[in-house]
Design a protein around this motif. Structure first.
Motif, PDB file in Angstrom:
ATOM      1  N   LEU A   7     -19.166-107.225  44.800  1.00  0.00           N
ATOM      2  CA  LEU A   7     -18.365-107.605  43.634  1.00  0.00           C
ATOM      3  C   LEU A   7     -18.285-109.114  43.443  1.00  0.00           C
ATOM      4  O   LEU A   7     -18.123-109.577  42.322  1.00  0.00           O
ATOM      5  CB  LEU A   7     -16.978-106.972  43.704  1.00  0.00           C
ATOM      6  N   ALA A   8     -18.424-109.883  44.499  1.00  0.00           N
ATOM      7  CA  ALA A   8     -18.455-111.344  44.354  1.00  0.00           C
ATOM      8  C   ALA A   8     -19.691-111.743  43.545  1.00  0.00           C
ATOM      9  O   ALA A   8     -19.595-112.567  42.621  1.00  0.00           O
ATOM     10  CB  ALA A   8     -18.460-112.015  45.718  1.00  0.00           C
ATOM     11  N   GLU A   9     -20.822-111.147  43.850  1.00  0.00           N
ATOM     12  CA  GLU A   9     -22.045-111.420  43.108  1.00  0.00           C
ATOM     13  C   GLU A   9     -21.912-110.924  41.661  1.00  0.00           C
ATOM     14  O   GLU A   9     -22.337-111.592  40.718  1.00  0.00           O
ATOM     15  CB  GLU A   9     -23.222-110.729  43.796  1.00  0.00           C
ATOM     16  N   PHE A  10     -21.314-109.758  41.502  1.00  0.00           N
ATOM     17  CA  PHE A  10     -21.082-109.186  40.169  1.00  0.00           C
ATOM     18  C   PHE A  10     -20.167-110.101  39.353  1.00  0.00           C
ATOM     19  O   PHE A  10     -20.404-110.343  38.175  1.00  0.00           O
ATOM     20  CB  PHE A  10     -20.487-107.791  40.327  1.00  0.00           C
ATOM     21  N   SER A  11     -19.121-110.637  39.988  1.00  0.00           N
ATOM     22  CA  SER A  11     -18.168-111.533  39.315  1.00  0.00           C
ATOM     23  C   SER A  11     -18.853-112.755  38.733  1.00  0.00           C
ATOM     24  O   SER A  11     -18.470-113.249  37.672  1.00  0.00           O
ATOM     25  CB  SER A  11     -17.085-112.000  40.288  1.00  0.00           C
ATOM     26  N   ALA A  12     -19.862-113.244  39.407  1.00  0.00           N
ATOM     27  CA  ALA A  12     -20.586-114.423  38.929  1.00  0.00           C
ATOM     28  C   ALA A  12     -21.342-114.136  37.629  1.00  0.00           C
ATOM     29  O   ALA A  12     -21.745-115.063  36.927  1.00  0.00           O
ATOM     30  CB  ALA A  12     -21.551-114.913  40.006  1.00  0.00           C
TER      31      ALA A  12
END
Length: 151
Positions: A7-12
C-alpha cells in the motif's frame, strides 16, 4: 494490469490513472438476472417489446446500479496490491448516472486513484470511476468510490 508490492507503493500512485478496462457487452441476460436479484423488473430494463415501442432508446437499458455494481469486477482487471489480504466496499462520495447503457452495448471503466489514506487498521482508497459506452460522448456513470484495503 498495474501491480503494486504494498500500500505504500500504491499510495505513491495517488492522483494518477489506474487505467481503463477492455469493453464488455451488456446483455439482456445480465439485465434480467440483475432484475431478478434486486426485484427491479421495470419494463425499460426487462421487456424488449415494450421498450421498442415506448422507450426513447427503442431497446431495454441496463439498471444504473447494474452498471455501478460492475466496478469491483472491472477494478480487479486494472490493478493489484500484492500485500492486500482483504478489500471492502465502503461507499461512495458521489454517484451520477449520466447516460443510458442500452442492451448489447459495450461498456468499459476508466479509473483514477484519488487518494490513499490510513484508516483504523487499513487504508481508505478513493477512486474516480467513469463508465463509458462505446461510441457515446457522455459517460454512463461517474462515481467516486471508497474502498477499505487491509494488509
Amino acid at each position: 494490469m498495474l501491480t503494486f508490492a504494498n500500500l505504500a507503493e500504491f499510495s505513491a500512485h495517488a492522483g494518477q490513472p489506474l487505467g481503463e478496462t477492455e469493453y464488455m457487452i451488456i446483455t439482456q441476460e445480465m439485465i434480467n438476472l440483475f432484475a431478478q436479484a434486486t426485484g427491479d423488473h421495470q419494463w425499460i430494463h426487462t421487456d424488449p417489446e415494450l421498450a421498442a415501442r415506448l422507450s426513447p432508446y427503442k431497446t431495454p437499458i441496463a439498471h444504473g446500479f447494474l452498471t455501478l455494481s460492475l466496478a469491483p469486477k472491472l477494478m480487479a482487471e486494472l490493478y493489484r496490491v500484492e500485500s492486500v489480504k482483504m478489500g471492502i466496499n465502503y461507499g461512495s462520495n458521489k454517484v451520477r448516472f449520466t447516460n443510458a447503457v442500452p442492451v448489447e452495448s459495450r461498456l468499459r471503466m476508466k479509473v483514477q486513484l484519488q487518494s490513499v489514506e490510513p484508516q483504523n487498521k487499513g487504508y481508505r482508497i478513493i477512486t474516480e470511476c467513469i463508465f463509458e459506452v462505446e461510441g457515446e460522448q457522455k459517460p454512463a456513470c461517474v462515481a467516486e468510490l471508497i474502498t477499505l484495503l487491509f494488509e
